[in-house]
Design a protein around this motif. Structure first.
Motif, PDB file in Angstrom:
ATOM      1  N   GLU A 484       0.814  -1.217   0.000  1.00 33.57           N
ATOM      2  CA  GLU A 484       0.000   0.000   0.000  1.00 33.57           C
ATOM      3  C   GLU A 484       0.851   1.272   0.000  1.00 33.57           C
ATOM      4  O   GLU A 484       0.429   2.316  -0.483  1.00 33.57           O
ATOM      5  N   ARG A 517      -1.941  -0.937  -6.147  1.00 31.77           N
ATOM      6  CA  ARG A 517      -2.888  -0.102  -6.877  1.00 31.77           C
ATOM      7  C   ARG A 517      -2.136   0.952  -7.685  1.00 31.77           C
ATOM      8  O   ARG A 517      -0.929   1.154  -7.534  1.00 31.77           O
ATOM      9  N   ALA A 521       0.261  -1.339  -9.963  1.00 29.72           N
ATOM     10  CA  ALA A 521      -0.632  -2.378 -10.478  1.00 29.72           C
ATOM     11  C   ALA A 521      -0.575  -2.437 -11.993  1.00 29.72           C
ATOM     12  O   ALA A 521      -0.538  -3.524 -12.598  1.00 29.72           O
ATOM     13  N   GLY A 540      -6.430  -6.482  -3.164  1.00 32.01           N
ATOM     14  CA  GLY A 540      -6.453  -5.036  -3.004  1.00 32.01           C
ATOM     15  C   GLY A 540      -6.219  -4.579  -1.581  1.00 32.01           C
ATOM     16  O   GLY A 540      -5.768  -3.452  -1.369  1.00 32.01           O
ATOM     17  N   LYS A 541      -6.529  -5.427  -0.580  1.00 27.76           N
ATOM     18  CA  LYS A 541      -6.380  -5.032   0.815  1.00 27.76           C
ATOM     19  C   LYS A 541      -5.673  -6.136   1.598  1.00 27.76           C
ATOM     20  O   LYS A 541      -5.757  -7.315   1.251  1.00 27.76           O
TER      21      LYS A 541
END
Length: 566
Positions: A484, A517, A521, A540-541
């Motif tokens: 992230e 992301r 990504a 994604g998380k």
């Protein structure tokens, strides 16, 4: 060239060779650049008018500038007037190409320590070029390097001309002290007038000779050799028909063009940097926004066409632009009027300009050099800037003085980029996280390790960040990489990440990429890094990644219920 009342050939080079070194300032800039003074006026008229009409900065005033002296003077020494004008033409073509190629915004990537360093270095070199005329010295040969020049000055000092020194010193004193009176009359006009009157008085009363423009420069009109500056309009001429270093017409050959590519690139680079910096300052003063690509196109056209009228390199002049704005300029028409006024000065006052003492012009350029160097600002940067910026500043300053501005900018930009990447690499890394760090993700399953990857994964930091994965313990079955905090990935980062994944797969470890992301990504998809059942997952998380790991290990069923008895 055709003149009023007859024809005239292009003004010949000065009698004592190319001088080291409109308005009187432009005369000094032309002489400092190694060409007869009228060519500085021709540049201000032709290039200044064209750039004002076609450039992308509404209030910029263009013409010859002091920064060009350190580039143009060696070109004039080596290739003569013809080589200098042809190099200016070639630089115009390069600037035009830069504008058409929309490279205007790239100039903003030149770091501030680089521009400050080479600007201060240019100031030192300009000052060293003025000592000969300021002291009235004679050199056995024209020195090329800064240290050789200073050595020649030291050897020649015992033979200085007291009259030249007196005129230069008085002119410099007036330049320094006049602003303290806070009068609207420009200091350089008063100082040069005082220097000229002093030189005239010394010659008339004491029969002491002081070198002037008229005594150093001559031109041919109707077969007659005249001294000073010709009161003629700029005439069309082919640059390669002007004299080379040997006094004969330069000629246009492939070998000549190839030899001038480097000097032309230096002119184009400095012209682009200075004109766009000038436009930025003008925007700040006037509250406008310039078009950098249009400004480069305008500078290119000015430098392309002016050489056909004897013009040398031109660029945006910060001092003239600031004066233009303070005087109430509202459109490019102000710069056009400025160019036409210089043309009027050339026609009406050319005979009087011949009386200007060379030492007075040298004093003016010494003050220009001092202002360019910005000693106080330079020293302030060395006190407050980070060490890496100080290194870049000093390197660019030293390279400009010892070699030239192009070497300084090239090395400075590369060095600044390397030091910047080193700083960014310090922020990039990978840390093993405990369960409390990601409490929102739930308890990590046994034999699962969660690593946080932080910072950009580029070629200066990717391998360092991935090195933490070399220390995976033998009981690990799954590695989750929380990405992230990774804003950008380049191909080196992709290769390092892919190598780390392959190494973990070889040890039988499943890898999960979480929080990928944006740009990372997109780059990973283009590189073909996709999910591999049982070996590589992309989520994604972090919380979703942990849930998938629990399913992968058989700790939850498909509905999310925890399995017991395992």
């Amino acid at each position: 060239m055709a003149g009023v009342g007859g024809s005239a050939s292009p003004p010949s080079p000065p009698q004592e060779g190319r001088r080291p070194g409109g308005s009187r300032v432009r005369l000094g800039l032309a002489i400092g650049s190694g060409v007869p003074p009228q060519y500085g006026l021709y540049t201000a008229v032709i290039a200044g008018l064209l750039i004002a009409l076609t450039g992308g900065a509404r209030f910029s005033v263009s013409g010859p500038t002091a920064a060009f002296i350190v580039i143009l003077h060696p070109i004039a020494e080596q290739y003569g007037m013809g080589g200098l004008v042809l190099a200016s033409l070639m630089a115009g073509v390069m600037l035009l190409g830069m504008g058409i190629g929309r490279m205007g915004k790239l100039i903003q990537f030149i770091p501030y320590p680089v521009t400050t360093g080479f600007t201060a270095g240019i100031g030192v070199v300009i000052a060293s070029l003025q000592f000969k005329d300021f002291f009235g010295l004679s050199f056995a040969h024209a020195p090329e390097s800064f240290f050789e020049r200073m050595h020649q000055v030291g050897l020649a000092l015992p033979g200085l001309n007291p009259a030249d020194l007196l005129v230069g010193a008085v002119t410099l004193a007036v330049l320094i002290l006049w602003p303290k009176l806070r009068t609207p009359i420009p200091q350089h006009l008063v100082a040069l007038a005082v220097g000229t009157l002093l030189a005239y008085g010394l010659e008339r009363l004491f029969h002491v000779e002081v070198a002037t423009i008229a005594s150093r420069f001559s031109y041919t009109l109707d077969g007659e050799t005249l001294h000073g500056i010709p009161a003629l309009l700029p005439q069309f001429m082919l640059p390669w028909n002007l004299p080379g270093a040997d006094g004969a017409p330069l000629g246009l050959t492939l070998a000549t063009v190839k030899s001038l590519v480097g000097p032309a690139m230096a002119i184009a680079l400095l012209g682009a940097i200075e004109s766009l910096l000038c436009a930025v300052v003008a925007d700040g003063m006037a509250g406008t926004r310039h078009d950098p690509d249009a400004e480069l196109i305008g500078q290119g056209l000015g430098n392309l066409i002016a050489p056909f009228f004897g013009g040398i390199a031109a660029t945006g002049a910060l001092a003239r632009t600031a004066t233009n704005i303070r005087a109430g300029a509202r459109s490019p028409l102000a710069a056009v009027i400025h160019a036409l006024f210089i043309l009027l000065v050339l026609i009406a006052l050319a005979p009087l300009l011949g009386y200007l003492p060379m030492s007075a012009l040298a004093a003016l350029l010494l003050l220009v050099a001092w202002n360019m160097s910005e000693i106080k600002h330079f020293l302030h940067i060395t006190r407050v800037a980070p060490k890496s910026d100080i290194i870049v500043l000093l390197v660019c300053f030293g390279l400009t003085v010892v070699f030239d501005m192009v070497v300084a900018v090239g090395v400075g930009v590369v060095l600044a980029a390397l030091l910047f990447m080193n700083r960014m690499a310090e922020f990039a890394g990978m840390r093993l996280q405990g369960e409390e760090t990601h409490a929102h993700a739930g308890a990590l399953p046994a034999h699962t390790r969660l690593y946080e990857v932080a910072g950009p994964l580029f070629f200066g930091a990717a391998e360092k960040a991935m090195s933490a994965l070399h220390q995976i313990d033998d009981h690990c079955e799954v590695v989750i990489l929380d990405m992230e905090s990774v804003p950008v990935v380049d191909i080196s980062g992709v290769v390092a990440l892919d190598s780390a994944i392959r190494r973990l797969h070889a040890d039988g470890i499943c890898v999960v990429l979480a929080g990928v992301r944006g740009q990372p990504a997109h780059v990973l998809r283009k590189a073909g890094i996709e999910e591999i059942p049982g070996r590589l997952m992309i989520e994604g998380k972090v919380s979703t990644a942990v849930w998938r790991v629990r399913r992968h290990l058989g700790l939850e069923d498909a509905g999310g219920a925890a399995l017991t008895g395992l």
